[in-house]
Scaffold this active site. Structure first.
Site, mmCIF file in Angstrom:
data_model
loop_
_atom_site.group_PDB
_atom_site.id
_atom_site.type_symbol
_atom_site.label_atom_id
_atom_site.label_comp_id
_atom_site.label_asym_id
_atom_site.label_seq_id
_atom_site.Cartn_x
_atom_site.Cartn_y
_atom_site.Cartn_z
ATOM 1 N N CYS A 39 9.744 13.712 63.678
ATOM 2 C CA CYS A 39 10.228 14.821 62.860
ATOM 3 C C CYS A 39 9.074 15.191 61.939
ATOM 4 C CB CYS A 39 11.473 14.434 62.065
ATOM 5 S SG CYS A 39 11.975 15.702 60.875
ATOM 6 N N CYS A 64 13.922 13.248 60.372
ATOM 7 C CA CYS A 64 15.170 13.206 61.136
ATOM 8 C C CYS A 64 15.072 12.112 62.198
ATOM 9 C CB CYS A 64 15.423 14.550 61.797
ATOM 10 S SG CYS A 64 15.658 15.873 60.600
#
Lengths: 219, 218
Positions: A119, A124
């Site tokens: 990410c 994430c």
């Protein structure tokens, strides 16, 4: 919308760093205590709930969930197909309290293709099946370089992917979460699902590692 | 916004420190910050995109600290920004006046399910999907000042639609407090050499999740 520059009561991390690790922690801890106190006094939550959240991620939701999913996919072709088609749905029985949230996608490593998850914009990570991300996943070096020079990053993890194989990087820029389905190690024919799960490392489910070799597994 | 958070392709951060002690939280305070932040999300005080935008607005020297330091700074800021505490209370370290009732009420151990599983960001579509799997698309050259999830390193480049993920909450709207404004979400795959030039790894393919307003036909 106001910005952080206007936030008068911010103590500033630069200052903390100048004073070394010990004082940094104590100043940070004071701020965290203040945060907790305000949330509790204002009635947004209570201490038991805060403790329970920490405990959930320390002891209940972690890479052991993902490892069981991978082991099932290695032993059950129909499950593998279902996992690759709709991972949130297929992985449900393995999730904490029998549930896996949206929107999980499993991507499969093959001899021709090695997958990696990153990410670049934040960190994430598929919390529901792997728990909280390790420090390296959140590091600036990993976030900046994986989309540009993944083989160099892999070398730092001690992983070499054959030169002709495709390196496929998934940058998690929205609310889709990726996990890698690594290749089943050779020499594990006839192994039970449980024993196979013991070979599945967290890093192998993000693409920065490979499953453990069966030779390394003790009797 | 073109912030320090948008790190894809940057140089200068050194090698990856791959060491891992298997410890979830390094210091009790990290877990406490995580829990406090998740609680405020779960009671509906701010959404995930508003939270991310809070971190993106940190000045670079503050962003470049540690993950949970950013979470702490964001939580302090967002409590004030969204009316759940005042700056003098953050400074005093305790409440000086009653709280604001959050949309979903007080978070207790009975509500743990709200944080232990990801929610769904799927929403009913407002229109049919504009692109199909296999279409060539251009990631727009756009530089919004607010929250966006189109990283700089793909802007202006052509890729191929590989997956369609349904219609989902649009971060560029939700992060600015402008509602869900659902948009179709695609996985768009780029060739490494298209992104990084002729010297790049010829075996590299990189994808991002791109919302329909980020894309044009190519």
């Amino acid at each position: 919308m106001s910005t952080h520059d206007h936030h008068d009561h911010d103590h500033g991390h630069r200052h903390e760093h100048d004073h070394g690790e010990a004082s940094e922690l104590s100043e940070t801890e004071l701020r965290v205590r203040a945060l907790q106190t305000i949330l509790i006094e204002k009635g947004y939550t209570d201490p038991a709930a805060l403790d329970a959240i920490v405990e959930t991620y320390e002891t209940r939701i972690g890479p052991h969930i993902g490892a069981r999913i991978v082991a099932r996919a290695w032993t059950d072709p129909a499950f593998r197909e279902a996992l690759l088609a709709d991972a949130s749905k297929a992985a449900t029985p393995f999730g904490y309290h029998g549930k896996v949230g949206d929107h999980l996608v499993a991507v499969e490593n093959t001899p021709e293709r090695h997958n990696m998850v990153v990410c670049t914009l934040c960190s994430c990570y598929p919390w529901d099946v792997l728990g909280l991300p390790p420090v390296w996943y959140k590091s600036f070096a990993y976030r900046s370089r994986t989309v540009k020079e993944p083989r160099a990053v892999l070398r730092e993890f001690g992983v070499t992917v054959p030169e002709q194989a495709e390196i496929r990087v998934w940058d998690s820029t929205a609310e889709v979460r990726y996990m890698v389905l690594p290749e089943r190690p050779a020499g594990t024919e006839g192994w039970s699902e449980e024993k196979l799960a013991g070979l599945v490392t967290r890093d192998s489910m993000i693409g920065t590692g490979l499953p453990r070799s069966p030779a390394g597994e003790g009797a | 916004m073109n912030g320090i958070h948008d790190m894809g392709g940057m140089d200068g951060f050194g090698t990856v420190d791959t060491r891992d002690d298997g410890v979830v939280f390094h210091g009790k305070w990290e877990g406490q910050v995580m829990a406090a932040s998740r609680v405020m999300g779960a009671v509906g005080a701010w959404n995930i995109d508003q939270g991310r935008y809070g971190i993106e607005q940190l000045p670079p020297h503050r962003y470049l600290t540690s993950y949970y330091h950013r979470w702490l700074a964001r939580c302090e800021w967002a409590l004030v920004q969204y009316g759940y505490a005042d700056a003098d209370e953050i400074a005093a370290g305790h409440a000086l006046r009653p709280g604001r009732a959050p949309p979903r009420g007080k978070f207790t151990t009975a509500n743990l399910d709200r944080i232990s599983h990801r929610g769904s960001y799927l929403r009913p579509p407002q229109a049919p999907a504009r692109f199909a799997i296999g279409d060539r698309v251009l990631a727009r050259n756009m530089h919004p000042k607010g929250h966006t999830r189109l990283p700089r390193y793909v802007r202006g480049h052509v890729g191929v639609v590989e997956r369609l993920h349904g219609c989902q909450v649009f971060p560029d709207s939700a992060g600015m407090g402008e509602g869900d404004n659902p948009q179709w979400l695609y996985t768009v795959r780029f060739e490494g050499r298209d992104l990084w030039g002729a010297d790049a790894d010829p075996t590299l393919k990189v994808s991002v999740e791109a919302f329909e307003p980020y894309l044009e036909p190519a």
